[in-house]
Design an enzyme around this catalytic site. Sequence first.
Site, PDB file in Angstrom:
ATOM      1  N   ARG A 113      39.634  49.963  50.522  1.00 38.94           N
ATOM      2  CA  ARG A 113      40.195  51.288  50.224  1.00 38.94           C
ATOM      3  C   ARG A 113      40.030  51.722  48.762  1.00 38.94           C
ATOM      4  O   ARG A 113      40.478  52.791  48.366  1.00 38.94           O
ATOM      5  CB  ARG A 113      41.671  51.331  50.640  1.00 38.94           C
ATOM      6  CG  ARG A 113      41.828  51.530  52.147  1.00 38.94           C
ATOM      7  CD  ARG A 113      43.274  51.575  52.537  1.00 38.94           C
ATOM      8  NE  ARG A 113      43.890  50.259  52.521  1.00 38.94           N
ATOM      9  CZ  ARG A 113      45.185  50.048  52.300  1.00 38.94           C
ATOM     10  NH1 ARG A 113      45.988  51.060  52.044  1.00 38.94           N
ATOM     11  NH2 ARG A 113      45.668  48.823  52.332  1.00 38.94           N
ATOM     12  N   ASP A 133      45.332  40.940  42.885  1.00 36.96           N
ATOM     13  CA  ASP A 133      45.620  42.384  42.941  1.00 36.96           C
ATOM     14  C   ASP A 133      47.112  42.675  42.788  1.00 36.96           C
ATOM     15  O   ASP A 133      47.580  43.739  43.149  1.00 36.96           O
ATOM     16  CB  ASP A 133      45.068  42.988  44.235  1.00 36.96           C
ATOM     17  CG  ASP A 133      45.638  42.325  45.496  1.00 36.96           C
ATOM     18  OD1 ASP A 133      46.436  41.375  45.361  1.00 36.96           O
ATOM     19  OD2 ASP A 133      45.271  42.755  46.608  1.00 36.96           O
ATOM     20  N   ALA A 183      28.629  67.143   0.795  1.00 33.32           N
ATOM     21  CA  ALA A 183      28.542  67.699   2.146  1.00 33.32           C
ATOM     22  C   ALA A 183      27.087  67.758   2.594  1.00 33.32           C
ATOM     23  O   ALA A 183      26.201  68.072   1.809  1.00 33.32           O
ATOM     24  CB  ALA A 183      29.149  69.098   2.157  1.00 33.32           C
TER      25      ALA A 183
HETATM   26  C1  UD1 Z   1      49.980  39.293  52.714  1.00 31.50           C
HETATM   27  C2  UD1 Z   1      51.068  38.438  53.365  1.00 31.50           C
HETATM   28  C3  UD1 Z   1      52.275  39.277  53.638  1.00 31.50           C
HETATM   29  C4  UD1 Z   1      52.779  39.943  52.361  1.00 31.50           C
HETATM   30  C5  UD1 Z   1      51.634  40.726  51.713  1.00 31.50           C
HETATM   31  C6  UD1 Z   1      52.041  41.231  50.361  1.00 31.50           C
HETATM   32  C7  UD1 Z   1      49.899  36.738  54.645  1.00 31.50           C
HETATM   33  C8  UD1 Z   1      49.457  36.340  55.998  1.00 31.50           C
HETATM   34  N1  UD1 Z   1      50.557  37.898  54.581  1.00 31.50           N
HETATM   35  O1  UD1 Z   1      49.622  40.270  53.673  1.00 31.50           O
HETATM   36  O2  UD1 Z   1      53.315  38.499  54.182  1.00 31.50           O
HETATM   37  O3  UD1 Z   1      53.865  40.793  52.633  1.00 31.50           O
HETATM   38  O4  UD1 Z   1      50.495  39.883  51.528  1.00 31.50           O
HETATM   39  O5  UD1 Z   1      51.040  42.071  49.872  1.00 31.50           O
HETATM   40  O6  UD1 Z   1      49.683  36.034  53.697  1.00 31.50           O
HETATM   41  N2  UD1 Z   1      42.765  37.183  50.452  1.00 31.50           N
HETATM   42  C9  UD1 Z   1      41.762  36.270  50.208  1.00 31.50           C
HETATM   43  N3  UD1 Z   1      41.166  35.651  51.229  1.00 31.50           N
HETATM   44  C10 UD1 Z   1      41.494  35.869  52.525  1.00 31.50           C
HETATM   45  C11 UD1 Z   1      42.535  36.800  52.770  1.00 31.50           C
HETATM   46  C12 UD1 Z   1      43.156  37.437  51.723  1.00 31.50           C
HETATM   47  O7  UD1 Z   1      41.410  36.043  49.044  1.00 31.50           O
HETATM   48  O8  UD1 Z   1      40.897  35.262  53.408  1.00 31.50           O
HETATM   49  C13 UD1 Z   1      43.408  37.882  49.341  1.00 31.50           C
HETATM   50  C14 UD1 Z   1      43.113  39.365  49.422  1.00 31.50           C
HETATM   51  O9  UD1 Z   1      41.996  39.685  48.622  1.00 31.50           O
HETATM   52  C15 UD1 Z   1      44.378  39.975  48.872  1.00 31.50           C
HETATM   53  C16 UD1 Z   1      45.458  38.953  49.174  1.00 31.50           C
HETATM   54  O10 UD1 Z   1      44.797  37.746  49.461  1.00 31.50           O
HETATM   55  O11 UD1 Z   1      44.304  40.135  47.493  1.00 31.50           O
HETATM   56  C17 UD1 Z   1      46.356  39.379  50.305  1.00 31.50           C
HETATM   57  O12 UD1 Z   1      45.563  39.473  51.459  1.00 31.50           O
HETATM   58  P1  UD1 Z   1      45.817  40.591  52.539  1.00 31.50           P
HETATM   59  O13 UD1 Z   1      44.884  40.375  53.661  1.00 31.50           O
HETATM   60  O14 UD1 Z   1      45.826  41.925  51.886  1.00 31.50           O
HETATM   61  O15 UD1 Z   1      47.262  40.212  53.035  1.00 31.50           O
HETATM   62  P2  UD1 Z   1      48.322  41.208  53.565  1.00 31.50           P
HETATM   63  O16 UD1 Z   1      47.950  41.616  54.928  1.00 31.50           O
HETATM   64  O17 UD1 Z   1      48.570  42.269  52.576  1.00 31.50           O
HETATM   65 CA    CA Z   2      47.416  43.434  50.814  1.00 31.73          CA
END
Ligand code: UD1
Ligand code: CA
Length: 458
Positions: free
Chosen positions: A13, A106, A382
């Site tokens: 996004r 992030d 100048a």
């Molecule tokens: C996650 C949490 C959720 C919490 C939320 C807060 C889990 C399953 N859920 O959800 O409980 O409320 O964060 O924002 O943990 N990332 C990786 N590798 C991966 C997956 C994710 O590096 O395989 C990183 C993403 O880049 C991101 C962060 O981890 O920066 C969070 O991942 P995201 O998939 O956004 O988790 P949420 O669904 O937001």
């Molecule tokens: Ca997230």
Amino acid sequence: MEAVILAAGKGTRMYSDKPKVLHSIGGRPMLAHVVMVARALRAQKIHAVIGFGAEQIRDYFAGEDSTDLNWVLQEEQLGTGHAVQQAVTAIDTIDPDNQVLVLYGDVPLIRSTTLQQLLDQTDKDSLTLLTVQAKDPAGLGRIIRDASGQVTAIVEERDASVEQKQINEVNSGIMCVPASRLAHWLGEIDNDNDQSEYYLTDIIALAAKQKIQVNAIKLSDEIEAQGVNDKSQLALLERHYQMSNQQTLLDQGVTLRDPARVEVRGDLSCGKDCIIDVNVIFEGTVLLGNNVLVGANTIIKDAKLEDGVQILPGSSIDGAVIGASASVGPYARIRPGTVLGANVKIGNFVETKNARFGNGSKANHLAYIGDAEIGENCNIGAGTIFCNYDGANKHKTILGDNVFIGSNSVLVAPVKLADNAFVAAGSAINCDVPPEHLAVGRGRQRNIAGWKRPTKKD
Ligand code: UD1
Ligand code: CA
């Protein structure tokens, strides 16, 4: 303690070719903020899990001293649990006292004082979560507690029941876990959920089942744990970051004519009695001495301004040292490699680059001064141009002390003007001028009598 920073996501996004964690807050990539916090907490090692744009991320950090950084490549983003698991092999899981602090690339505004509380509450038989009482919990993992208030699980929204969705306490994602147990739990989680991902959050239920104490520290300031998924959230956190910088400056006694109109994109340090007018941007590392005045609509980057300096409105300063009580502007452009001595005056529409000015020298109006060494108490009239470029190479112009350059002269480098040399206005100077000499480098004026102006042809 070792830190694991999750930073593998693309950030769809953001609509950007740049990985999300390289987008900046206060002039620094979000990931750099998180690395700084981990360093402030004295993490033994910082494992950054990267995937999308991994090369770009490594390149950014390649320039700095990053021996404590361990890059972990997560080729496929199979979930937060999978991400942490990629780092586990590099973590010391033997030492029972080692702790793993999970951070997010992030979530840039997290404070070390908050994280220190997490570290303090965690021991080898407990883990600690950072939770948030959210106004709008949509999309976030819910904190499940039993009748006695103990945390028993985290349930992602898409896996939550209608009742669980009513819960407003949410998972920030940040947690501190004993290393030896973490490795074990990660080995047990599966991807049997709505997204078919390996959820880090599933370790909570495993811990609770084993009667491991799950502590939760609830944040009152939601912004601290706010993640960035789009440009609106990036802009929101930028405003909060800037507001806290402005507050810090005010608390230190800096006068900000309008705090909301001062931006710090890097590091700014100010002495006593500094005054900063409106629409001022500081970038990189900027040091202000005492009694420095920064006028409106000014940009100052990587510069040192000594005591009593006055920067008048509309000026741009980059890569320079401005000596005590010097005055710059209005509308001056000071470029990298400029070093101004004490009491120097640089006036309107003067551009300097790679130029040293001795104490008390002046260029008050309309000049270009590049690749120059200027002694003390010189006066540059100048319209003077230092011709430093012959179309292929740059050359230097050297002025002794007390040299006077008449208006609208060109100094064709390489050239030297010794102490007390005086250049007549409108001269083109391409030979060295000895001490005390007057140099006149222009065609002699002829006055022609009876000359007729051209007339219009019809
Ligand atoms: C996650 C949490 C959720 C919490 C939320 C807060 C889990 C399953 N859920 O959800 O409980 O409320 O964060 O924002 O943990 N990332 C990786 N590798 C991966 C997956 C994710 O590096 O395989 C990183 C993403 O880049 C991101 C962060 O981890 O920066 C969070 O991942 P995201 O998939 O956004 O988790 P949420 O669904 O937001
Ligand atoms: Ca997230």
